[in-house]
Write a protein that holds these residues in place. Structure first.
Motif, mmCIF file in Angstrom:
data_model
loop_
_atom_site.group_PDB
_atom_site.id
_atom_site.type_symbol
_atom_site.label_atom_id
_atom_site.label_comp_id
_atom_site.label_asym_id
_atom_site.label_seq_id
_atom_site.Cartn_x
_atom_site.Cartn_y
_atom_site.Cartn_z
ATOM 1 N N LEU A 21 0.825 -1.212 0.000
ATOM 2 C CA LEU A 21 0.000 0.000 0.000
ATOM 3 C C LEU A 21 0.859 1.262 0.000
ATOM 4 C CD1 LEU A 21 -2.904 -0.973 2.412
ATOM 5 C CD2 LEU A 21 -3.093 -0.466 -0.018
ATOM 6 N N LYS A 22 1.973 1.226 0.721
ATOM 7 C CA LYS A 22 2.870 2.387 0.718
ATOM 8 C C LYS A 22 3.473 2.605 -0.663
ATOM 9 C CE LYS A 22 4.141 2.716 5.568
ATOM 10 N NZ LYS A 22 5.259 2.736 6.531
ATOM 11 N N GLU A 23 3.806 1.511 -1.347
ATOM 12 C CA GLU A 23 4.317 1.639 -2.715
ATOM 13 C C GLU A 23 3.248 2.206 -3.640
ATOM 14 O OE1 GLU A 23 5.598 -2.303 -3.666
ATOM 15 O OE2 GLU A 23 7.446 -2.123 -2.504
ATOM 16 N N GLU A 24 2.006 1.741 -3.467
ATOM 17 C CA GLU A 24 0.910 2.253 -4.292
ATOM 18 C C GLU A 24 0.679 3.730 -4.025
ATOM 19 O OE1 GLU A 24 -3.846 1.542 -5.167
ATOM 20 O OE2 GLU A 24 -2.805 0.176 -3.801
ATOM 21 N N LEU A 25 0.737 4.128 -2.748
ATOM 22 C CA LEU A 25 0.549 5.532 -2.395
ATOM 23 C C LEU A 25 1.633 6.397 -3.035
ATOM 24 C CD1 LEU A 25 -1.043 7.649 -0.816
ATOM 25 C CD2 LEU A 25 0.429 7.158 1.149
ATOM 26 N N LEU A 37 -3.166 11.392 -12.817
ATOM 27 C CA LEU A 37 -4.016 10.605 -11.943
ATOM 28 C C LEU A 37 -5.476 10.834 -12.311
ATOM 29 C CD1 LEU A 37 -4.112 8.724 -9.500
ATOM 30 C CD2 LEU A 37 -4.186 10.733 -8.048
ATOM 31 N N ASP A 38 -6.166 9.747 -12.640
ATOM 32 C CA ASP A 38 -7.575 9.838 -13.015
ATOM 33 C C ASP A 38 -8.491 9.825 -11.793
ATOM 34 O OD1 ASP A 38 -6.912 9.869 -15.714
ATOM 35 O OD2 ASP A 38 -6.950 7.675 -15.837
ATOM 36 N N ASN A 39 -8.235 8.911 -10.882
ATOM 37 C CA ASN A 39 -9.110 8.733 -9.724
ATOM 38 C C ASN A 39 -8.418 9.267 -8.474
ATOM 39 O OD1 ASN A 39 -10.982 7.914 -7.879
ATOM 40 N ND2 ASN A 39 -10.678 5.722 -8.177
ATOM 41 N N THR A 40 -8.656 10.534 -8.156
ATOM 42 C CA THR A 40 -7.998 11.143 -7.001
ATOM 43 C C THR A 40 -8.545 10.604 -5.683
ATOM 44 O OG1 THR A 40 -9.538 13.000 -7.096
ATOM 45 C CG2 THR A 40 -7.419 13.266 -8.216
ATOM 46 N N ALA A 41 -9.720 10.027 -5.689
ATOM 47 C CA ALA A 41 -10.292 9.457 -4.471
ATOM 48 C C ALA A 41 -9.496 8.241 -4.000
ATOM 49 C CB ALA A 41 -11.740 9.075 -4.698
ATOM 50 N N ARG A 42 -8.762 7.629 -4.919
ATOM 51 C CA ARG A 42 -7.955 6.458 -4.557
ATOM 52 C C ARG A 42 -6.860 6.834 -3.557
ATOM 53 N NH1 ARG A 42 -7.879 1.600 -3.164
ATOM 54 N NH2 ARG A 42 -6.039 0.454 -3.725
#
Length: 66
Positions: A21-25, A37-42
């Motif tokens: 998750l830290k890598e994804e963030l 970034l398309d989905n900023t809610a992510r």
């Protein structure tokens, strides 16, 4: 992820999930910085998942001390 799903995981699985998750963030922040970034809610969802996992890890740590 829901808190109930997180509590079912072992400590090793939680640590692995936390790292991913830290890598994804990091990747999401990078995409946001360069306006791809398309989905900023992510971003918010990933941050909340990280907090949930850290909370669960802390609960396990405290219960192990007793």
């Amino acid at each position: 992820m829901k808190a109930s799903e997180i509590r079912e995981l072992s400590v090793d699985e939680l640590n692995q999930k936390l790292v991913s998750l830290k890598e994804e963030l990091f990747a999401l922040r990078f995409q946001h910085a360069i306006n791809q970034l398309d989905n900023t809610a992510r971003l918010k969802a990933v941050k909340k998942d990280i907090a949930r996992i850290k909370t669960t890890l802390r609960e396990a740590e405290l219960s192990a001390e007793q």
